[in-house]
Design an enzyme around this catalytic site. Structure first.
Site, PDB file in Angstrom:
ATOM      1  N   HIS A 123      11.083   4.727 -14.806  1.00 45.02           N
ATOM      2  CA  HIS A 123      11.396   3.295 -14.742  1.00 45.02           C
ATOM      3  C   HIS A 123      12.896   3.158 -15.017  1.00 45.02           C
ATOM      4  CE1 HIS A 123      10.821  -0.916 -14.828  1.00 45.02           C
ATOM      5  NE2 HIS A 123      10.153  -1.094 -15.958  1.00 45.02           N
ATOM      6  N   HIS A 175      10.498   3.818  -4.467  1.00 43.49           N
ATOM      7  CA  HIS A 175      10.118   2.648  -5.246  1.00 43.49           C
ATOM      8  C   HIS A 175       8.694   2.278  -4.900  1.00 43.49           C
ATOM      9  CE1 HIS A 175      10.309  -1.330  -7.049  1.00 43.49           C
ATOM     10  NE2 HIS A 175      11.377  -0.889  -7.686  1.00 43.49           N
ATOM     11  N   ASP A 224      18.731   2.180  -9.331  1.00 44.12           N
ATOM     12  CA  ASP A 224      19.296   3.148 -10.274  1.00 44.12           C
ATOM     13  C   ASP A 224      20.197   4.181  -9.622  1.00 44.12           C
ATOM     14  OD1 ASP A 224      18.169   2.171 -12.609  1.00 44.12           O
ATOM     15  OD2 ASP A 224      16.241   3.053 -12.133  1.00 44.12           O
TER      16      ASP A 224
END
Ligand code: ACO
Length: 429
Positions: A267, A307, A363
């Site tokens: 995460h 994702h 990210d």
């Protein structure tokens, strides 16, 4: 005529008609499907909630196939281009963009809740010198609950408002103190003259100068990053916030749970892993070899890629890539960016990633900017938690005010032993 789903049970040949609302059926409507009258009834099996809506929500909309993200209907690109983070936080929590006076009032209240109790500072001192800042943040958030017993008044709107000011106001202070503790540097108290991101930079980087001078380009870049990370509908940590909140625990401990979920490498912990991965690759020419290792399963996952919801380019990653160029004009180019760009180029042409619809997520590039802004990789996830506070709180308040909600309690499909008799020690094995 309302829409319905017709279900035929081949075990009994019975038919059932189940109403459809918003393209969903209620799982509880399946309970009537039984073979015998005393059966428990049909359930759905959905590990990791791949296809289960756990709530109705009006906060954030994502279309993962098209790469769309909107907060309260506004496209993320417009908010990132035109708003401050505090404006966006107000929007998430109140449903509408603030007027000038609403924003002034909101900013004043958040700014005047940035100080933390001196005892909190003292127990932060007790952490080991090499304590991970996320571990410190999670524990400190939980500990705040003991300082604010009034936060248990969950159904008092004014009390909730106060906890929201406190959490949004104090989280940058706790994050900055965790970082300074990590470096063994004295804590810097909040400066109310500065903006939300400017004050955070001051608490992180101010040394002996009487007033920290904020670079406006870096301040703006951090504000944009905060906007991009503010909410993402029912992600792992928001689900924890709602789940803990559903037991009517106070928002401080609920948020400690959410932050703990964010800490995980799958995460919010992924941005830290991306930097480790890029450093491990070391240079552009080693990228093809690394990608082959990922594909063969030897090299772990390509961190910052893939994702659960986006099966297209994550719109936040696009904005971050653009923001990176502005930051690098001030800080100089981070050499890891070239490796990241090469990695993206090769992966997006490779059948393995194309077939599985794996694209860069938020990210992938955020760590590179954070590093250019002077942050060590251990604080990256903390930088994610600061803005996500507004999203978590919006999700939490929506849950509390939703009359459909109850304590979260999933079912299981029990596959263990049937009843059996106790075996004394001498007869075991
Ligand atoms: N690198 C290589 N292969 C991958 C990756 C990756 N980053 N992500 C998924 N895959 C592969 C899986 O091995 C699987 O392949 P298979 O069908 O041959 O078994 C397939 O793609 C589907 O992957 P799942 O794990 O089933 O997808 P899921 O939706 O459960 O996982 C997740 C999503 C956790 C984000 C995953 O893509 C991942 O681990 N990415 C790397 C970590 C990361 O960047 N996390 C940050 C997410 S963004 C956020 O939380 C803020």
């Amino acid at each position: 005529m309302p829409d319905t789903l017709l279900i035929k049970d081949s075990r009994t040949n019975k038919e059932y008609t189940v109403p459809i609302t918003n393209d969903t059926i209620k799982a509880i409507d399946l309970r009537q499907i039984k073979v015998k009258d005393d059966d428990f009834g049909m359930m759905t099996y959905d590990p990791a909630f791949m296809n289960t809506a756990s709530c109705h929500s009006k906060i954030t909309y994502i279309d993962g196939d098209k790469g769309i993200l909107r907060y309260r209907g506004y496209p993320i690109e417009q908010l990132a281009g035109k708003c401050t983070y505090l404006e966006v936080a107000y929007l998430l929590l109140h449903g509408e963009l603030p007027t000038k006076s609403q924003l002034d009032d909101w900013t004043y209240n958040v700014t005047h809740h940035t100080l933390i109790h001196e005892n909190i500072k003292k127990f932060m001192d007790g952490f080991n010198y090499d304590a991970h800042p996320m571990g410190m943040l999670v524990s400190t958030l939980a500990a705040l609950s003991t300082f604010y017993p009034d936060s248990k008044n969950l159904f008092d709107a004014e009390a909730r408002k106060l906890q929201i000011y406190r959490l949004i106001g104090k989280i940058p202070t706790i994050a900055a103190f965790a970082y300074r503790h990590h470096l063994g540097q004295p804590y810097v108290y909040p400066d109310n003259d500065l903006s939300y991101p400017g004050n955070f930079l001051s608490m992180l980087f101010k040394m002996t100068e009487p007033k920290y001078k904020v670079n406006p380009i870096l301040e703006h870049a951090l504000d944009v990053l905060f906007i991009l990370h503010a909410d993402h509908e029912q992600n792992c940590s928001a689900n924890v916030m709602r789940s803990v909140g559903s037991s009517q625990a106070d928002p401080f401990v609920s948020m400690a749970g959410a932050a703990a979920a964010l800490y995980g490498p799958l995460h919010g912990g992924a941005n830290e892993q991306v930097l480790r991965m890029l450093r491990e690759i070391g240079s552009k020419d080693k990228v093809p070899e690394f990608v082959n290792k990922v594909k063969s399963g030897e090299g772990g996952r390509l961190m910052g890629f893939g994702h659960r919801i986006y099966k297209n380019y994550d719109p936040r990653a696009k904005i971050i890539k653009e923001t990176a160029d502005k930051v690098f004009e001030v800080t100089g180019r981070n050499p890891l960016l070239d490796i990241a760009i090469e990695l993206e180029r090769i992966a997006l042409q490779d059948d393995y990633f194309v077939k599985r619809k794996l694209y860069p997520n938020v990210d992938f590039y955020s760590g590179i900017i954070y590093e250019a802004l002077g942050f060590p990789s251990e604080v990256f996830t903390v930088l994610f938690a600061i803005p996500r506070t507004s999203g978590w709180l919006a999700q939490w308040e929506e849950l509390l005010l939703d009359s459909d909600q109850k304590i979260a309690r999933p079912r299981q499909v029990y596959l263990g032993y049937d009843a059996r008799d106790f075996v004394p020690m001498e007869k075991r094995g």
